[in-house]
Design a protein around this motif. Structure first.
Motif, PDB file in Angstrom:
ATOM      1  N   GLN A 235       0.861  -1.184   0.000  1.00 18.04           N
ATOM      2  CA  GLN A 235       0.000   0.000   0.000  1.00 18.04           C
ATOM      3  C   GLN A 235       0.897   1.234   0.000  1.00 18.04           C
ATOM      4  O   GLN A 235       1.925   1.262   0.673  1.00 18.04           O
TER       5      GLN A 235
ATOM      6  N   SER B 124      -1.464   1.511   9.303  1.00 19.01           N
ATOM      7  CA  SER B 124      -1.820   0.460   8.362  1.00 19.01           C
ATOM      8  C   SER B 124      -2.531  -0.627   9.148  1.00 19.01           C
ATOM      9  O   SER B 124      -2.331  -0.779  10.352  1.00 19.01           O
TER      10      SER B 124
ATOM     11  N   GLY C  33      -3.798   2.903  -1.622  1.00 19.92           N
ATOM     12  CA  GLY C  33      -3.041   3.762  -0.724  1.00 19.92           C
ATOM     13  C   GLY C  33      -3.696   5.094  -0.484  1.00 19.92           C
ATOM     14  O   GLY C  33      -4.871   5.288  -0.770  1.00 19.92           O
TER      15      GLY C  33
END
Lengths: 375, 375
Positions: free
Chosen positions: A121, B178, A159
């Motif tokens: 990502q 994340s 992302g």
């Protein structure tokens, strides 16, 4: 009047002088590590468990049954500032290389635990919407990112591209990547339990400074007569040499798996240079007998910053981007498999029983266990 | 002399006037999305495949056999700037709340695809080592991060704490998270294939502005007589109200699974406000008959920025932090399950066959399909 001392070519340049003060960061890191460790029990609610040995390693590993799940987020660091300055000096964008650097920071860490990286990502936080308005630069970033993903056979999942005026400086970008992978089959898990005397140390070549040590490298520019355009060798300027992208080592670790070689341990050589060979907590001696070639830009930095070998090898990668610890019987084959993937490798030394230390014999250097504090 | 117009209380305040220009960002986003989509084939080398329908959704999903793997990286945005200003005004740190906001940005997106979040990684990029030297603030960030992980039953795997002088502004921090999770069992995958007429729209309450719309909210401060200390209601200042942390919805989606309810679709209501109800590409009409309560801070922003209802509901969450689309027969039970987790929920409307549009009947509003361009 007391003026701050300005850097001069007469004095050595240390990492601290380049503006990174770990003593301020470390208490937070310790507190965060403790708090993070305490959350491991949360996985029980889902029928899973963390692999405790992965705490302190380069990627976090969870046992989800049929395989292990590994994940990570990594920052590029300040290398983009070199790209920005070189763009000003040369008129071209270097963000294709910078993209590869960012992905390498994540992937080269993730693979140390034996994981196959699957998804990356992108985290691209710009100082304002206008950063993305430079189409050439933006396209270079996209193209380099895609190419690095393909080289590592990972899917680029998506992302974030926020414009963060007031947080990120105007005209700059904060680049990071997260990566998720699987250790599959589970026997590929590489956390060092088999690391021991008789293992060989195989060092994979670096392409230059990679993405660590850039604070120092940027500080050094102030001393150079032609700045980033100062040649480090005929036809190669300092800035261009610094921007050689970090090598991606996932193709090597995947090829090793296909060749039936499972490393006993792996260490991504980033900050702290060769001290990262001491990464695993086991009390073992690492004896290096053969040195890989030192990229000209690193030799140049060492000379210009007046670093002795101990400081240079303890700070920079000095030609070794990644360390694999494999049974000695597989060392030569490991070198060949890496070479087949286009990555030069060196059977550099061996692991022995003994006090925890790193001996770099060709240079008469010794690093003791207490010279690396990561946990 | 031509002076730039300064904001005054007499003119409406738009999102664009607050400094975010999507037209500059969007071409890059499109190029990145195309390049990312082209990397999907890389997964074949590992025997896996992407779930193509997850492209354009809030998290990326890969089929790894026994379950689906979901991953994401998300940015906090500019909310930390409000925390910094409030710390200056009040002498306390608000980074415990900011930590929850950051995690919520990642987790609330990840769960939309039906994933159980398992691991969070922290990305804390400061403008210099000294950011971490403020122990009170740093500890608040750590404590809030840990607490949010525990609330969502995820393990905090680790992360990055770089000092990025020259990229991140001095005294500031760029926060992101994340998150990796699994869709397990695979029947929990929620990508909207079952979304259709007869489904109910259940809206989960928000706690305020969450972490979207902060550029606008910060711009508005310039108009307020007492800035962030201006009361939005008796005893509640504007800054404090803005800093109410984003609610975490993972406990609700996990409780729904335990209750045997699998939503047909889910949408995290962030940027673009209620237009996010139009997220799924299917041509369907979303008819809202009941509105959730509007948090005072959002009503205050609407009034002070002189936004009409169409702009307010099309920009801010207006009391709806997350939307669940469930079979009508399960709507009441969904509301109860959410309430049992401490999250107020409203059976707000229904999905119908028809042109793709959102009708908010109590306000006489209509949003057409072309008012949301996410893909």
């Amino acid at each position: 009047m007391n003026l701050p001392a300005s850097p001069s070519a007469d004095t050595p340049l240390s990492y601290r002088a380049a503006g990174v003060d770990y003593e301020l960061i470390d208490p937070l890191k310790v507190a965060a590590q403790r708090a993070a460790a305490a959350t491991a029990t949360q996985l029980q609610a889902h029928g899973f468990r963390e692999v405790g040995e992965s705490r302190g390693e380069s990627a976090y590993v969870v046992d989800v049954g049929p395989f292990y799940l590994a994940s990570i987020v990594e920052c590029l660091g300040s290398k983009a500032l070199v790209a920005d300055e070189m763009a000003r000096l040369t008129g071209r964008s270097w963000y294709d290389a910078i993209a590869q650097d960012t992905i390498a920071m994540a992937i080269n860490d993730l693979i140390t635990v034996g994981a196959t990286p699957l998804v990356v990502q992108a985290y691209w936080a710009a100082g304002g919407s206008d950063w993305f308005g430079d189409a050439t630069r933006a396209q270079a970033l996209v193209a380099g990112w895609k190419q690095a993903c393909e080289r590592c056979q990972v899917a680029w999942g998506g992302g974030e591209t926020p414009a963060l005026a007031g947080i990120v400086e105007a005209g700059r970008i904060d680049l990071a990547a997260s990566c998720t992978g699987l250790v599959n089959p589970k026997e590929r898990l590489t956390l060092g339990d088999k690391l021991g005397p008789g293992d060989a140390i195989v060092l994979l070549a670096s392409s230059g400074i990679h993405a660590n040590g850039l604070s120092l490298a940027r500080k050094l520019v102030e001393r150079l007569p032609r700045g980033y355009l100062t040649p480090v060798q005929a036809g190669l300027g300092y800035g261009e040499a610094l921007l050689a992208p970090t090598l991606l080592y996932a193709p090597v670790t995947e090829a090793l798996h296909r060749a039936g070689i499972t490393p006993h341990y792996a260490s991504n050589i980033t900050g702290h240079g060769w001290r990262k060979l001491l990464r695993h907590p086991k009390p073992l001696r690492y004896r290096v007998h053969t040195l890989p070639e030192v990229p000209p830009v690193l030799r140049f930095i060492q000379q210009q910053a007046q670093m002795d070998d101990h400081e240079a090898y303890g700070t920079l990668n000095m030609g070794a981007g990644f360390a694999l610890f494999v049974p000695a019987a597989q060392a030569q084959r490991t070198v060949e498999v890496a070479a087949a993937q286009g990555v030069a490798a060196t059977w550099a030394g061996n692991v022995e029983a003994g006090d925890k230390e790193l001996l770099i014999e060709p240079l008469g250097l010794r690093f003791a266990a207490d010279e690396l504090q990561l946990r």
